[in-house]
Design a protein around this motif. Structure first.
Motif: not given
Length: 291
Positions: A246-260, A282-291
């Motif tokens: 599994h290769v996981i790549r995440i972008g987030a704000e400094r407060d922890g909110r996921l942006t992508g 499943t990953t796309s449904r488990m975490y809230d993001s700004q998408l």
């Protein structure tokens, strides 16, 4: 059951004479004298069999632990003892069982199956690139085999042209349909009794080869047959969870909110049944993001 020790190749010679003469033995079935079965119907969605490849039909060896012989005897001890007397020789071919092993080949999931298509929303690459916090990591999981305390077991008996099977299963209808299809008999002639599922964890969700073997064996000796898969053979007799990367790549704000985010997976599958991996969607449904 006697299982093979080669990972890939073919049986070049098999001597069952000592096993056939052992005390208490009623019959020994191999690819040389096994009845010809109809193809197994494998399908991830609503399928009847855990795999399309049916062992003990040809000399070909497709995977380690593949059943190569079945001894029917008056007792479990007699059957196990006789099975150890079978002499087998192989022509061994190169096998590839790890993700990066020589001889493997890769397919996109969309090429392998119409189920579990890749989930894509927005422009995750751009969102990650623009994020003040970026994370990337690769995780690997090993293969996992469910091996519950209760072993796989089947009792099969024939009454004329009608087959009665007693087995704990999560899918009695699939087992009934699969038996009828592989044995080439009317569905109305097959009854599966399963008051309790027993230890399952997915390994009792479809028809496995040992159930078909029990039915064939009962017909061969004209008496009810009980088949219990030995503990060490459970690892090979049914489905398992494959190794994955599994290769996981995440972008987030400094407060922890996921942006992508991007979740890419590589996973094992067999060459004869292309099994989808059902983790990344499943990953796309488990975490809230700004998408």
């Amino acid at each position: 059951m006697r299982h093979g020790t080669s990972s890939k190749g073919a049986i070049t010679a098999m001597d069952t004479h000592r096993a056939e003469r052992a005390p208490g033995v009623l019959a020994v079935l191999t690819h040389l004298n096994m009845v010809r079965l109809q193809p197994a119907q494998f399908s991830f969605a609503g399928g009847t069999a855990s795999q399309s490849f049916q062992p003990m039909q040809e000399a070909e060896i497709m995977y380690r632990g593949q059943p190569i012989a079945l001894v029917i005897a008056e007792s479990m001890e007699a059957a196990l003892g006789a099975a150890s007397l079978i002499d087998v020789r192989y022509a061994v071919a190169p096998a590839a069982v790890e993700l990066d092993a020589k001889g493997t080949r890769s397919l996109l999931q969309a090429e392998a199956t119409k189920y579990f298509k890749d989930f894509v929303a927005g422009n995750p690459e751009a969102a990650i690139a623009a994020a003040p916090v970026q994370f990337e990591q690769t995780y690997n999981t090993p293969p996992q085999h469910q091996n519950p305390l209760e072993l796989l077991s089947t009792v099969a008996e024939w009454d004329g042209e009608k087959l009665l099977v007693h087995e704990g299963t999560q899918a009695a209808s699939a087992m009934r349909g699969g038996l009828a299809a592989q044995l080439g008999i009317p569905l109305a002639n097959v009854r599966v009794v399963s008051p309790y599922v027993g230890g399952a964890f997915g390994q009792r969700g479809s028809l496995s080869s040992h159930t078909v073997f029990a039915a064939v064996a009962a017909r061969a000796v004209s008496r009810p047959v009980k088949l219990v898969v030995p503990r060490e053979q459970v690892f090979h007799a049914t489905s398992f969870r494959p190794a994955s990367e599994h290769v996981i790549r995440i972008g987030a704000e400094r407060d922890g909110r996921l942006t992508g985010g991007v979740h890419l997976v590589r996973a094992q599958t067999s060459r004869f049944d292309l099994m989808p991996f059902t983790g990344q969607e499943t990953t796309s449904r488990m975490y809230d993001s700004q998408l």
